[in-house]
Scaffold this active site. Sequence first.
Site, PDB file in Angstrom:
ATOM      1  N   GLU B  60       0.519  -1.305  -0.095  1.00  0.00           N
ATOM      2  CA  GLU B  60       0.159  -0.107   0.088  1.00  0.00           C
ATOM      3  C   GLU B  60       1.441   1.010   0.185  1.00  0.00           C
ATOM      4  O   GLU B  60       0.392   2.040  -0.575  1.00  0.00           O
ATOM      5  CB  GLU B  60      -1.184   0.154   1.329  1.00  0.00           C
ATOM      6  CG  GLU B  60      -1.701  -0.740   1.318  1.00  0.00           C
ATOM      7  CD  GLU B  60      -2.169  -2.639   1.675  1.00  0.00           C
ATOM      8  OE1 GLU B  60      -0.887  -2.106   2.237  1.00  0.00           O
ATOM      9  OE2 GLU B  60      -3.119  -3.260   1.840  1.00  0.00           O
ATOM     10  N   PHE B 122     -11.573  -7.539  14.342  1.00  0.00           N
ATOM     11  CA  PHE B 122     -10.092  -8.122  12.911  1.00  0.00           C
ATOM     12  C   PHE B 122     -10.314  -6.658  11.989  1.00  0.00           C
ATOM     13  O   PHE B 122     -11.120  -6.247  11.362  1.00  0.00           O
ATOM     14  CB  PHE B 122     -10.863  -9.350  12.542  1.00  0.00           C
ATOM     15  CG  PHE B 122      -9.566  -9.648  11.464  1.00  0.00           C
ATOM     16  CD1 PHE B 122      -9.041 -10.130  11.598  1.00  0.00           C
ATOM     17  CD2 PHE B 122      -9.927 -10.070  10.609  1.00  0.00           C
ATOM     18  CE1 PHE B 122      -7.609 -11.126  11.620  1.00  0.00           C
ATOM     19  CE2 PHE B 122      -9.059 -10.084   9.189  1.00  0.00           C
ATOM     20  CZ  PHE B 122      -7.758 -10.285   9.933  1.00  0.00           C
ATOM     21  N   GLN B 123      -9.122  -6.865  12.343  1.00  0.00           N
ATOM     22  CA  GLN B 123      -8.167  -5.512  11.403  1.00  0.00           C
ATOM     23  C   GLN B 123      -9.074  -4.209  11.443  1.00  0.00           C
ATOM     24  O   GLN B 123      -9.136  -3.333  10.177  1.00  0.00           O
ATOM     25  CB  GLN B 123      -8.559  -6.077   9.593  1.00  0.00           C
ATOM     26  CG  GLN B 123      -7.907  -7.286   9.444  1.00  0.00           C
ATOM     27  CD  GLN B 123      -7.660  -7.610   7.561  1.00  0.00           C
ATOM     28  OE1 GLN B 123      -8.091  -6.454   7.443  1.00  0.00           O
ATOM     29  NE2 GLN B 123      -6.264  -7.898   7.378  1.00  0.00           N
ATOM     30  N   LYS B 172     -18.094  -0.670   5.983  1.00  0.00           N
ATOM     31  CA  LYS B 172     -17.834  -2.010   5.274  1.00  0.00           C
ATOM     32  C   LYS B 172     -19.833  -1.950   5.030  1.00  0.00           C
ATOM     33  O   LYS B 172     -20.555  -1.940   4.266  1.00  0.00           O
ATOM     34  CB  LYS B 172     -17.911  -2.927   5.699  1.00  0.00           C
ATOM     35  CG  LYS B 172     -18.062  -3.846   4.542  1.00  0.00           C
ATOM     36  CD  LYS B 172     -17.149  -5.663   4.885  1.00  0.00           C
ATOM     37  CE  LYS B 172     -17.381  -6.835   3.618  1.00  0.00           C
ATOM     38  NZ  LYS B 172     -16.199  -8.098   4.133  1.00  0.00           N
ATOM     39  N   MET B 486      24.734   8.251   1.436  1.00  0.00           N
ATOM     40  CA  MET B 486      24.251   9.999   2.295  1.00  0.00           C
ATOM     41  C   MET B 486      24.678   9.517   3.125  1.00  0.00           C
ATOM     42  O   MET B 486      25.404  10.702   4.290  1.00  0.00           O
ATOM     43  CB  MET B 486      23.060  10.407   1.738  1.00  0.00           C
ATOM     44  CG  MET B 486      22.797  12.188   2.472  1.00  0.00           C
ATOM     45  SD  MET B 486      24.121  12.906   1.769  1.00  0.00           S
ATOM     46  CE  MET B 486      23.065  13.151   0.140  1.00  0.00           C
TER      47      MET B 486
END
Lengths: 175, 571
Positions: B60, B122-123, B172, B486
């Site tokens: 993502e 959940f999630q 949802k 760097m």
Amino acid sequence: MENKIELYTVSVYTENNIGLLNRISAIFQRRHVNIESISSSVSEIEGVSRWTILISVTEKQIKKIIGQIEKQVEVIKAYYHLDEDTIYQESCLFKVASDLLFEEREIQNIIKESNANIVTVNKDFFVLEKSGRKKEIETLYEELKPYGIMQFVRSGRIAVTKQPMEISKSLEAIQ
Amino acid sequence: MEVAVENKTKTLTGAEALIQCLLAEQVDTIFGYPGGAIMPIYDALYSYREQINHILVRHEQGATHSAQGYARVSGKVGVVFATSGPGATNLITGIADAQIDSTPMVCITGQVASQLLGTDAFQETDVMGVSMPVTKWNVQITSAEEIPAAVAKAFYIARSGRPGPVVIDITKDAQFGRLDYSYERCHQIRSYVASPAVEKASIWKAADLINKAKKPMVLFGQGVILADAQQEFKDFVEKSGIPSAWTIMGLSALKDDHPLNVGMLGMHGNYGPNKMTNECDVLIAVGMRFDDRVTGDLSRYAKQAKVIHLELDPAEINKNVNADVAVLGDCKYTLPLITNAINQGNYSSWLEQFNELYQEEYKAVIKEELNPATDKPISMGEVIKLISDKTKGESVIVTDVGQHQMVAQRYYQFSKWRSNITSGGLGTMGFALPAAIGAKFGAPDRQVIAVIGDGGFQMTIQELGTIYQSGVDVKILILNNEFLGMVRQWQEMFFDRRYSFTEMINPDFQTIAKGYHIPSQKVKERTDLNAALDTFLNSEGSFLLEVMVGKENNVFPMVPSGASVSEIRLR
Ligand SMILES: Cc1ncc(C[n+]2csc(CCOP(=O)(O)OP(=O)(O)O)c2C)c(N)n1
């Protein structure tokens, strides 16, 4: 002058929004500025909330903070003022055992002289309400303390400004 | 039973409505990754595959950077889909990057059903809480009816004023729910001033200061690009005759070979503009925010100069550098007003001082960087210079973060605008590969070249999968110094060469490219470089070119952190 730390009253007009408390408090948190008190309520404009936030910072800091607050999408306008430019109050509640009210004459005098109001009395306790400046509330607290305070709570400051705020006008201009 | 009947009279599900809203906002490309909580939306999207190109990324974070790359080249809003919980938290780096670099982006995340909110379902993650500090605005939607208005508001906020990322978190049940669909684009929010009104007085004050100036200097940032004010800016610079220097976010707003373009500001910028910042008498900052990488020590920054600040965001005025004249407003409008009010200027002897300092820098740094001795390893600068010449400076250059980033920005001679795509404010390693993918989708007719270090490449290397699956044409240049270069440079200069965990033992990048069916080549010798670059640039479709460069080369000049810009070091 710009670098002197002073107590500022910040007044913020906002849309009612769930996430806004987080967004505004994060502005102070990120800059390690302690919020001394914060209160939120409806304002003189329908559907618009008004927040009163007390912080001790320099004028240089407060200008930047106001800029960051106003940048939030749901903030309509923010102002900052010093004490001399506002009329302000805090209020508090004391819960004290009832027998003291009847047995200690001194307590009755304290209540009378401090302009506190008795909100309720029952056989176990009474509740005293006092509105005023922080100092007055602190004095009353010190006076009652020797007798035993069962509970004490004080609200954040609320304030109105001596000068008008142009908020309604600026809202009209937008609509 | 009655509920079911009533539902039938409603026209669309929340998920379908969302897709309709996106179409109404002219969204043609989405970068995303599905999961449980966003499945109804993905299901609705399936019916619109012809109208909307959905790019399935591999992580993502990649979706956010792709959306950023897309937005930066095209000026349009980048759109991202992700699921709840880990899907949403994986977006955070890219959202933070878009916030600090003012990139318009709308991220749509699925969320657990509303009755589960707050139950540690959940999630379930508090996406509103987690994204709040890094978004311009965020909103959670718990019923289908709210979707159109929220989407309209989100796009308006993301693209207007100072652009930024917005998160719409949709439960949802709101995706499954039904609504009577209608869509109205948002053009105004009463608590939000997209662009402050221009004060005429500020224009006169600015023009007056400019007309009286003896040694003026312009600093330009991304504000010029975000305002789409390329022409207006060029007109201003040409009429005023003022030497102009860029921040890395402003790079490509004015052609690099423009006679008044005096180069790069800041830590690894050019010698002249950094030195002259503390010499000029009037500093005109256009759409830039005086980042500390640009200013160095603020207490010794341009104290001698009167500062004119053209800026859209009032919170930027006096934030880091005090403005003597603040010209608030969109520079697309304020620049022409100032241009009209100033006299034709010519500062040839002042400009000559910049050129002299450039010659000093050329002798001390640039000559060697672009033409290293034959016994020296390949330098990053010579690779970039060759690419710049071969592409006539017309490509989109997407850089990651580190030495190669500074070198690419210093030596690629940009001749087209909206061509420098980089992670400026956040300095996010892993940005370039996914951002290049997005840039190609945003500008399909342009050549897109990602310039990446061996370290940063491995932060989002899995997006090679996105390149393979989508067939997008991205040229990937890995400048491999087998170090986190760097950081190593800082260790060399400021930490007694104690190379604490900066050496990289890398995989065989060609084998990895092969696994993704991407042709590749590796160059170790200078003699092979020219031909390899031709193959690379002329390849049909994506190509990975790995060039082994000097392991311990440093980027100069440098303003050490905490130093003043006038203490810029040439070695
Ligand atoms: C996500 C992230 N982690 C760490 C850093 C700190 N950092 C800045 S530059 C750099 C080295 C980059 O090395 P490489 O990608 O090989 O590029 P080079 O500097 O060698 O060109 C690091 C670790 C960062 N900018 N971003």
